[in-house]
Design a protein around this motif. Structure first.
Motif, PDB file in Angstrom:
ATOM      1  N   SER A 220       3.521  -5.083  14.859  1.00  0.00           N
ATOM      2  CA  SER A 220       3.987  -3.736  15.209  1.00  0.00           C
ATOM      3  C   SER A 220       3.063  -2.673  14.611  1.00  0.00           C
ATOM      4  O   SER A 220       2.823  -2.657  13.396  1.00  0.00           O
ATOM      5  N   SER A 222       3.755   0.456  14.374  1.00  0.00           N
ATOM      6  CA  SER A 222       4.543   1.554  13.813  1.00  0.00           C
ATOM      7  C   SER A 222       5.095   1.251  12.427  1.00  0.00           C
ATOM      8  O   SER A 222       5.630   2.163  11.779  1.00  0.00           O
ATOM      9  N   LEU A 223       4.983   0.026  11.963  1.00  0.00           N
ATOM     10  CA  LEU A 223       5.528  -0.330  10.658  1.00  0.00           C
ATOM     11  C   LEU A 223       4.459  -0.190   9.587  1.00  0.00           C
ATOM     12  O   LEU A 223       3.252  -0.329   9.851  1.00  0.00           O
ATOM     13  N   SER A 224       4.906   0.048   8.375  1.00  0.00           N
ATOM     14  CA  SER A 224       3.987   0.282   7.261  1.00  0.00           C
ATOM     15  C   SER A 224       3.401  -1.032   6.759  1.00  0.00           C
ATOM     16  O   SER A 224       3.936  -2.120   7.013  1.00  0.00           O
ATOM     17  N   ASN A 225       2.308  -0.898   6.022  1.00  0.00           N
ATOM     18  CA  ASN A 225       1.669  -2.082   5.436  1.00  0.00           C
ATOM     19  C   ASN A 225       2.573  -2.738   4.397  1.00  0.00           C
ATOM     20  O   ASN A 225       2.509  -3.959   4.190  1.00  0.00           O
ATOM     21  N   GLN A 226       3.410  -1.960   3.766  1.00  0.00           N
ATOM     22  CA  GLN A 226       4.323  -2.519   2.766  1.00  0.00           C
ATOM     23  C   GLN A 226       5.343  -3.443   3.429  1.00  0.00           C
ATOM     24  O   GLN A 226       5.646  -4.525   2.915  1.00  0.00           O
ATOM     25  N   GLU A 227       5.850  -3.014   4.591  1.00  0.00           N
ATOM     26  CA  GLU A 227       6.795  -3.867   5.310  1.00  0.00           C
ATOM     27  C   GLU A 227       6.114  -5.131   5.804  1.00  0.00           C
ATOM     28  O   GLU A 227       6.703  -6.225   5.778  1.00  0.00           O
ATOM     29  N   LYS A 228       4.889  -5.006   6.249  1.00  0.00           N
ATOM     30  CA  LYS A 228       4.164  -6.178   6.719  1.00  0.00           C
ATOM     31  C   LYS A 228       3.849  -7.127   5.566  1.00  0.00           C
ATOM     32  O   LYS A 228       3.915  -8.349   5.722  1.00  0.00           O
ATOM     33  N   SER A 230       5.617  -7.499   2.848  1.00  0.00           N
ATOM     34  CA  SER A 230       6.865  -8.171   2.485  1.00  0.00           C
ATOM     35  C   SER A 230       7.181  -9.304   3.450  1.00  0.00           C
ATOM     36  O   SER A 230       7.601 -10.400   3.039  1.00  0.00           O
TER      37      SER A 230
END
Length: 283
Positions: A220, A222-228, A230
């Protein structure tokens, strides 16, 4: 006054005390069946019939019970022969068109091609490059496209169109009357259903959905690198503990997850164990 006697005497028509003879029929009729002479044999036959009827009742009861069990556990039954009969048509090849970006090639389609060959389905893979793309990515195990080959011997014709589309590839099974399937994870679900490894078992479907959701997070924009990061950590932990694939035979799903991570870039994967896992399945 004297009693008046009867005028006449009535005599009975038949002599009750005599022997009354009944008339005979016009002609004699022979017996259709011989007279029963062996009562023991007839008794044995009757007992055998009763035994067979009891066995038949037992078989009917067992079959009814098993049908009830099958009805309750239909969702847990895996179809090993797949569902290609739902789309394949005798004597008429079926076309599937996939539009995807060469910057993120669906490497897992290599595994789809191998599974089609193992299933005995005659498939023809073709590749076309849209004018928006200058360099076509190399995909191993795929032969060069033959443009002038006869279509009739094939059951399935899959055309991959390399195009400068956004992060949302699409699949058409019939452009004239069907809405395209959008998204790489949904395209995977399409092929997984055909091979009978999705929508067949609650346990394996849950594993598949968890993996696909994790891959959607990674791909995605639109999602941040932090979410990715995790999500990447969760995938790494699951791969090391084999909590996703250990109890399930899902090689197609493994190839999809490895393909997504390869496109994401192994250099961007901080976990060394996950890097090796991706290399083993993609390399």
């Amino acid at each position: 006054m004297a009693a008046v006697g009867t005028m006449y005497a009535v005599r009975p028509h038949y002599d009750v005390d005599g022997c009354v003879t009944t008339p005979d029929i016009m002609y004699p009729v022979k017996r259709l069946y011989p007279p029963v002479t062996n009562l023991r044999q007839d008794k044995s036959l009757e007992e055998r019939q009763e035994s067979l009827l009891k066995k038949l009742d037992s078989l009917i009861a067992t079959a009814t019970a098993r049908l009830g069990d099958v009805a309750q556990s239909t969702s847990n039954v895996t179809q090993s022969d797949g569902r290609f009969s739902e789309i394949l048509q005798p004597g008429c090849p079926v076309d599937i068109v996939i539009r995807t970006n060469p910057a993120n090639p669906p490497i897992w389609l290599n595994h789809v091609k191998n599974l089609l060959e193992d299933s005995g389905i005659r498939s023809w893979w073709k590749f076309h490059t849209h004018s928006s793309v200058r360099v076509r990515p190399e995909m191993k195990s795929f032969p060069a496209s033959v443009e002038h080959e006869d279509r009739n011997p094939y059951q399935l014709i899959i055309t991959v169109v390399w195009s400068d589309v956004a992060q949302c590839p699409s699949l058409h099974t019939s452009p004239c009357n069907r809405t395209p399937i959008c998204g790489e994870s949904n395209i995977f679900r399409f092929f997984a259903r055909l091979f009978g490894v999705y929508d067949t078992s609650k346990n394996s479907d849950a594993v598949t959905d968890i993996c696909l959701d994790a891959c959607d997070v990674i791909t995605s924009p639109s999602l941040s690198n932090q979410e990715k990061a995790s999500t990447m950590k969760s995938i790494s932990t699951a791969v090391e503990k084999r909590s996703w694939f250990g109890d399930h035979s899902l090689p197609l799903l493994e190839s999809y997850v490895a393909s997504v991570l390869e496109n994401y870039g192994t250099k961007n994967i901080p976990q060394e164990g996950l890097k090796r896992w991706v290399t083993q399945r993609v390399g």
